[in-house]
Design an enzyme around this catalytic site. Structure first.
Site, PDB file in Angstrom:
ATOM      1  N   PRO A 150     141.519  47.154  57.539  1.00 28.98           N
ATOM      2  CA  PRO A 150     142.108  46.183  56.624  1.00 28.98           C
ATOM      3  C   PRO A 150     143.048  46.870  55.635  1.00 28.98           C
ATOM      4  O   PRO A 150     142.674  47.844  54.982  1.00 28.98           O
ATOM      5  CB  PRO A 150     140.885  45.594  55.910  1.00 28.98           C
ATOM      6  CG  PRO A 150     139.739  45.830  56.839  1.00 28.98           C
ATOM      7  CD  PRO A 150     140.045  47.134  57.518  1.00 28.98           C
ATOM      8  N   GLU A 151     144.279  46.383  55.553  1.00 26.20           N
ATOM      9  CA  GLU A 151     145.250  46.929  54.615  1.00 26.20           C
ATOM     10  C   GLU A 151     145.431  45.937  53.472  1.00 26.20           C
ATOM     11  O   GLU A 151     144.692  44.960  53.360  1.00 26.20           O
ATOM     12  CB  GLU A 151     146.555  47.230  55.342  1.00 26.20           C
ATOM     13  CG  GLU A 151     146.388  48.307  56.410  1.00 26.20           C
ATOM     14  CD  GLU A 151     147.707  48.805  56.980  1.00 26.20           C
ATOM     15  OE1 GLU A 151     148.763  48.579  56.362  1.00 26.20           O
ATOM     16  OE2 GLU A 151     147.686  49.418  58.053  1.00 26.20           O
TER      17      GLU A 151
END
Length: 281
Positions: free
Chosen positions: A2-3
């Site tokens: 997840p960014e």
């Protein structure tokens, strides 16, 4: 992993269900995460009321107001949550059985449950008693990419004399936070910059374009709910859809959407980087 857009999507998805609610129960099924779950987390959280959720880089900040519980008065503080490689937070309901890798539940008044899922267990949740800005994990971070503090002038100034390739330079959290592998690749393509080019050999004008491209790519990804590659789902359990718009990331060997040239793969800073040899110079 997840960014920033995925974490921001999560914050927006869970905030309406959490803010202003009191925590009535905490269930820790697996305390052995990247950072072990604090042993007194249950005592600190039960009876506390959740404030306005925030995000710093890829960290979620959940402020908690002190109150009274069966164990006495609760001191306020902040939950620092990081999703790691495969973590996600979603809203569940009472009676909804946990899945195999659902490690933590925060049960809220009214019946909603904040449920943390993390197959690889590289994420963590920690308790901060003081100001979050003073925590070593947050204190040295660069500006947010969608803030006024991030622009081409900053990139140009920090890059002078730097021989490192521009892609890992852009991904350095001391330069700017939250521009991870996916979105750095896409921003460099949009700006027409070869990811292998030395950071110190890029003009101010091109850095202006790169900063604008990074903003545009990240804003678009947030609007569309992030990028689902393997494990990520938003706070409401929905997958992200930005993957449908990726121009270069994960597309090596395929034709460039702009010119038709074959996209190439190179490793920079131990990360796979795909680029167009014609459109990016």
């Amino acid at each position: 992993m997840p960014e920033l857009p995925e974490v921001e999507t999560t914050r927006r998805g869970i905030a309406p269900h959490l803010e202003g609610r009191e925590i009535s129960e905490v269930i820790v099924r697996q305390p052995r995460l990247r950072v072990p779950v604090p042993g007194d987390l249950v005592e600190r959280l039960v009876g506390a009321r959740i404030g306005e959720l925030a995000r710093r880089a890829k960290y979620l900040l959940v402020p908690l107001a002190g109150g009274d519980s069966a164990g006495g008065h609760l001191a306020g503080g902040t939950l620092l949550w990081h999703l790691g490689m495969s973590g996600s937070l979603r809203i569940a309901r009472l009676g909804e059985l946990p899945k195999k890798h659902d490690h933590i539940d925060l049960v809220l008044e009214g019946g909603a449950i904040l449920r943390y899922h993390d197959p690889r267990r590289f994420g963590f949740v920690d308790w901060l008693a003081g100001s979050p800005e003073q925590d070593p994990r947050l204190a040295r971070l660069g500006p947010e990419p969608l803030s006024d503090a991030f622009d081409g002038e900053r990139l140009f100034a920090l890059s002078r004399g730097r021989r490192v390739a521009v892609k890992p330079f852009l991904m350095d959290n001391a330069v700017v936070v939250g521009v991870g592998n996916i979105y750095a690749s896409e921003a460099l393509f949009m700006a027409g910059i070869d990811p292998r080019r030395a950071a110190g050999r890029i003009s101010r004008e091109r850095y202006d374009r790169l900063a604008a491209a990074a903003r545009e790519v990240l804003a678009a990804a947030i609007t569309q709910g992030g990028t689902t590659l393997r494990d990520f789902v938003s706070g409401t359990g929905e997958p992200g859809y930005f993957k449908q718009r990726l121009n270069v990331y994960g597309r090596h060997g395929e034709p460039c959407r702009q010119c038709g040239a074959e996209l190439r793969l190179v490793t920079l800073g131990q990360r796979a980087s795909v680029y167009c040899p014609h459109c990016q110079t």
